[in-house]
Enzyme design. Structure first.
Site, PDB file in Angstrom:
ATOM      1  N   ARG A 267      46.024  35.025  39.556  1.00  0.00           N
ATOM      2  CA  ARG A 267      47.342  35.126  38.910  1.00  0.00           C
ATOM      3  C   ARG A 267      48.069  33.792  38.824  1.00  0.00           C
ATOM      4  O   ARG A 267      48.638  33.444  37.796  1.00  0.00           O
ATOM      5  CB  ARG A 267      48.186  36.105  39.742  1.00  0.00           C
ATOM      6  N   CYS A 338      51.387  58.098  23.393  1.00  0.00           N
ATOM      7  CA  CYS A 338      51.943  59.453  23.491  1.00  0.00           C
ATOM      8  C   CYS A 338      52.116  59.911  24.945  1.00  0.00           C
ATOM      9  O   CYS A 338      51.595  60.942  25.335  1.00  0.00           O
ATOM     10  CB  CYS A 338      51.052  60.418  22.737  1.00  0.00           C
TER      11      CYS A 338
HETATM   12  N1  LLP Z   1      39.682  37.267  45.158  1.00  0.00           N
HETATM   13  C1  LLP Z   1      39.366  38.583  45.186  1.00  0.00           C
HETATM   14  C2  LLP Z   1      38.210  39.012  45.969  1.00  0.00           C
HETATM   15  C3  LLP Z   1      40.135  39.521  44.483  1.00  0.00           C
HETATM   16  O1  LLP Z   1      39.810  40.805  44.522  1.00  0.00           O
HETATM   17  C4  LLP Z   1      41.246  39.078  43.729  1.00  0.00           C
HETATM   18  C5  LLP Z   1      42.083  40.024  42.976  1.00  0.00           C
HETATM   19  C6  LLP Z   1      41.539  37.691  43.718  1.00  0.00           C
HETATM   20  C7  LLP Z   1      40.741  36.827  44.440  1.00  0.00           C
HETATM   21  C8  LLP Z   1      42.678  37.103  42.933  1.00  0.00           C
HETATM   22  O2  LLP Z   1      43.912  37.607  43.289  1.00  0.00           O
HETATM   23  P1  LLP Z   1      45.243  36.932  42.690  1.00  0.00           P
HETATM   24  O3  LLP Z   1      45.264  35.489  43.124  1.00  0.00           O
HETATM   25  O4  LLP Z   1      45.186  37.060  41.223  1.00  0.00           O
HETATM   26  O5  LLP Z   1      46.341  37.747  43.275  1.00  0.00           O
HETATM   27  N2  LLP Z   1      45.710  44.073  38.484  1.00  0.00           N
HETATM   28  C9  LLP Z   1      46.601  43.677  39.577  1.00  0.00           C
HETATM   29  C10 LLP Z   1      45.979  42.623  40.470  1.00  0.00           C
HETATM   30  C11 LLP Z   1      44.626  43.011  41.008  1.00  0.00           C
HETATM   31  C12 LLP Z   1      43.972  41.923  41.818  1.00  0.00           C
HETATM   32  C13 LLP Z   1      42.570  42.269  42.167  1.00  0.00           C
HETATM   33  N3  LLP Z   1      41.878  41.287  42.940  1.00  0.00           N
HETATM   34  C14 LLP Z   1      47.946  43.231  38.984  1.00  0.00           C
HETATM   35  O6  LLP Z   1      48.122  43.296  37.770  1.00  0.00           O
HETATM   36  O7  LLP Z   1      48.857  42.885  39.728  1.00  0.00           O
END
Ligand code: LLP
Length: 411
Positions: A267, A338
């Site tokens: 992110r 919907c």
């Molecule tokens: N490493 C692993 C093993 C992960 O499962 C994830 C995210 C990351 C790194 C990266 O995480 P970040 O730095 O992006 O927080 N769809 C959700 C977020 C799901 C994250 C899943 N895993 C949302 O829209 O907030």
């Protein structure tokens, strides 16, 4: 630039050129975030793996690679796009979860290092690749995240192996003569304070001491961004300093002084670089609530309906509008799907909105397009990049109705 905020003129120009809805990204901001993350620790043996699940657009992956980041993958599809973007097998870590033997074999044959997160998957890895190098994911008991659905550490999650099972891990490693290249964790997605990440890092360092000769320790991602104007930015300088200290202390007691420390931000790298543009097609009142009807359904952006996520919204007035007052209104911005839950922004105080205006949704560069769907047989939108020179370029075509019909046999 802290956040990419598209100008009104540009937004109208881009929707006229590429259609609506449209994801638009700033190359400049993606590059800036890559550099910030690389600077988290200023030492040779520090490595940043971009967590590609946040945004897998091929052109964005190329930018991130050009900035010198490595990458993670968690599906064969991600791997294939990453290879196309130019990442080499040794630049990829496959952070897996519940793989079929065929998928595991696919990764092994590509010579890509794989992290397993259960004893049964470690056993399977041993059978498929005896004598190979492997990574094991641990759950230190500490979790974090903006929602229970994305908290991946602690006692209520399917992920990783708890420390109590270290003897069994060692047994399987020995049984198949596997070399443990590294250990990893991911405590969850989106923290804005540094405490949980640091606490869990310290625990993972403790755990690493159980396994002499590791090449790396990977602390995972989760670095948050402020979606709400009142949220404070994550203090990367403080996090970097404290992490450096904890890492130094660990290295002083570890047998490999060259051990690499890795982090896995998704992110943080891309979220603020993305805006989603949509058009207002109707304005109405239902039982005292004002609804602004747009083409931004939850097929286009899932985060609000899935996690009740807040995304800031900018109202870009149609140049032809006669409205000149500074009036504001409380509104719900909704999409064209919907379901009543199809609410992009609820109870927002915004300048008066009319048909023909544009709504720009902020901070959608991560988990935006990648989570879009064809629900209601709607087409996934196009993506455009504003490059470093300020030029716009199509980086993903809008889907077509042929795409929707493609998979019916016999057509
Ligand atoms: N490493 C692993 C093993 C992960 O499962 C994830 C995210 C990351 C790194 C990266 O995480 P970040 O730095 O992006 O927080 N769809 C959700 C977020 C799901 C994250 C899943 N895993 C949302 O829209 O907030």
């Amino acid at each position: 630039m802290e956040k990419f905020r598209i100008s009104k003129e540009r937004a109208f120009e881009l929707l006229a050129k590429y259609g609506s809805p449209l994801y638009v990204y700033s190359e400049e901001l993606i590059r800036k975030r890559c550099r910030e993350m690389k600077g988290l620790l200023s030492r040779e043996n520090f490595r940043v793996n971009y967590s590609a699940k946040a945004n897998t657009n091929l052109e964005i992956l190329k930018i991130i690679r050009d900035e010198g980041l490595y990458i993670d993958a968690m599906s064969p599809g991600e791997l294939i796009i990453e290879e196309k973007a130019g990442f080499k097998p040794e630049e990829i870590l496959y952070v897996s979860n519940n793989l079929s033997p065929e998928e595991m074999q696919f990764v092994i044959e590509k010579g890509i290092l794989l992290s397993v997160d259960s004893l049964s998957q470690l056993e399977l890895y041993g059978q498929l690749n005896p004598g190979g190098r492997v990574v094991v994911r641990f759950n230190t008991g500490i979790g974090a995240g903006h929602h229970q659905k994305v908290n991946t550490g602690g006692k209520k999650t399917k992920f990783a192996i708890q420390a109590e099972f270290i003897p069994q891990v060692k047994e399987i490693l020995a049984k198949y003569r596997l070399r443990l290249a590294g250990i990893n964790q991911h405590i969850g997605s989106l923290f804005l304070g540094v405490e949980s990440y640091l606490a869990s890092a310290r625990r993972l360092f403790q755990l690493a001491k159980e396994f002499p000769g590791l090449d790396f320790v990977d602390l995972g991602g989760g670095f948050g961004i402020p979606y709400h104007p009142e949220e404070k930015r994550l203090d990367l300088v403080q996090l970097g300093q404290e992490l450096e200290k904890a890492f130094e202390e660990f290295l002083a007691e570890y047998d490999n002084p060259d051990l690499i420390l890795m982090v896995e931000p998704g992110r943080y790298i891309v979220a603020e670089a993305g805006n989603l543009l949509g058009k207002v097609y109707s304005v109405k009142e239902n039982y005292g609530v004002k609804y602004i009807g747009t083409d931004l359904g939850f097929n286009v952006l899932m985060r609000p309906i899935l996690y009740d996520s807040y995304h800031e919204v900018q109202v870009l007035k149609n140049p032809a509008s006669k409205e000149t007052s500074n009036k504001r209104e409380r509104v719900n911005i909704v999409g064209n799907i919907c379901e009543s839950g199809d609410i992009l922004a609820e109870n927002r105080d915004l300048p008066l909105i009319e048909e023909g205006d544009i709504v720009a949704v902020m901070d959608v560069g991560a988990y935006g397009f990648v989570m879009s769907s064809n629900y209601n047989c709607r087409l996934r939108p196009a993506e455009v990049l504003i490059d470093a020179g300020g030029q716009d370029r199509l980086i993903r075509k809008r889907e077509s109705y042929e795409d929707l019909l493609r998979h019916f046999p016999g057509l």
